[in-house]
Design an enzyme around this catalytic site. Sequence first.
Site, PDB file in Angstrom:
ATOM      1  CB  ALA A 317     -26.664   3.366 -10.530  1.00 28.18           C
ATOM      2  CB  SER A 318     -24.820   2.405  -6.154  1.00 26.08           C
ATOM      3  OG  SER A 318     -24.688   0.996  -6.782  1.00 26.08           O
ATOM      4  CB  THR A 319     -27.788   7.607  -6.249  1.00 26.10           C
ATOM      5  OG1 THR A 319     -28.848   7.363  -7.270  1.00 26.10           O
ATOM      6  CG2 THR A 319     -26.449   8.065  -6.858  1.00 26.10           C
TER       7      THR A 319
END
Length: 576
Positions: A317-319
């Site tokens: 995801a956004s990591t």
Amino acid sequence: MGIEILDSRLKFFIWSIIFSFLILISGLYLCQIHHGDKYINLAYSNRLRLVRFSAPRGEIFDRNGVPLAVNETTFCIMGYPLDLDKPAKLERLSRILNKHGIPMTVNDLEKTVKQQRIAPYRVMRIVPNLTMVQMADLISDYEFPKELFPMSVWRRTYPAGNIVANVLGYVSEISEDELTTRRENGYIGGDSIGKTGIERAYEEILRGSPGQEAIEVDARGRKIKILDSSPAVKGEDVKLTLDMGAQRLAVNLLKDHKGALLAMNVHTGEVLALASSPVYDNNPLTWGVSGREWNQIINDPDRPMLDRAIAGVYPPASTFKAFMSIASLEEGTITTSTNFACHGGLRVGAHLFKCWKHSGHGSLNVIGGLQHSCDVFFYQTGLKTGIEKLTKWAKKFRFGELTGIDIPGERAGILASSEWKLRRFKSAWFNGDTVNYSIGQGYALMTPIQIARTYAAIANGGKLVTPHLNKAGYKKPENINLNPEKLAIVQKGLDYVVSRGTGSRAGRFGVSISGKTGTAQNSHGPDHALFAGYAPSENPEYVAVAVVEAGRHGSSVAAPMVGELLAHLVNHKVTN
């Protein structure tokens, strides 16, 4: 006529005697001379008994000397194949054992004898893991076979139980398949062997060397004298990098959730905490569980024996946006002057890819894109950089490869690329794939330990460490040669995420933290929550990653977990 008959009978009698003597002499010759050595050896074997003593297994400690896997004395009932070679004897023994609450059937006993039978004079374990009370109760029974005898042995026990079971693993009796491949290494039926975790990874140094005693017995099996003996040699102890204070905190923070929470040193790769939830207790597995109990464990839909920290594969995801920023800055496709406008979505072909903030973020550069986790900014960054250049950098970061952590069961995740998609799905890579990939969705899959290594490299200046749990397992990091000025831009963006952006809840524990939130789409239910970060921001020492399955929001669920764990490590500075 009568004399002739008498004479013939006398001759027949004499020849019968002579023939009998010839048979007797031949038999004596065969037994005493021709097969003499064989029968001497058999006779000697009936007088010889070999008793094998298990070695105390090397013990396992955390970095501060806290015992995690130790040995305690227990008892086994031992016997010899020669004394258990008839079904009637096994039936009698089974009846006696069951009378004393030890459920062993005739089939169980037959299997035990068959697996351990190497020679008729070598002692074997019949009933394992008895307490002193059980053993005394059993052998005091007047029906108990006198040819069997008790022996003290070592049993593995895990004082911390489920807190560190996923790391330690457990030992159990060697299986027939394992025995087939390991007999040449000195294993025999009845031996214990590491099945998972550290116990399996370091089996060769933990197991030690068994001792042996050769004794002479009389016709009734009673000991006459010791002919030879060699002592058992304890296995080597193993000191882990784990800090039990941090490990206990990580397990408690994950309580009532499914997922993983881990922390490690950004410079050395020493793993300080490696928690996976739900947990399981490794003690019963070592002492022995029934087939029904084992099936319940392995068929549990929550999969407690899956170490999600190293084998749980999730969309990052956004990591993933921190990696996207580094790759695009290094390739020169964006700079701090590059701004993209976000109006809540981006149309690619016929499909509208939305931002998590439906009203949009306005115009942002890379630092703002990280701070606010703007999806549209990274959609456009990914399209501008292109999948080929992104794949090149993904390979530099070793995505899709094992990190090399020193316990079995690690999974590699997926290095998504156009070549991979063509090979896997026989389909070309499309712009929509790049858009999904750019925010850590679609085909991108990573384990929590892989995410942690990526953020450790961001924190330490561009060096890929090898995560390890054995203090002696350090390996020199691999320098992937990141541009310090461009890396500093990403570090600043990650600092803003916590100090003034989506990850603010990670910074509420009195320690400066940099990191990135993530919310991963989950086709089986609510979204997964992620957060990856390091601390202290100004001089990073520790990295931590949380993945909470069905946690919905990384900012509210995963970020506080990482923040509290990092604060604990900074405030209780790990130095040894």
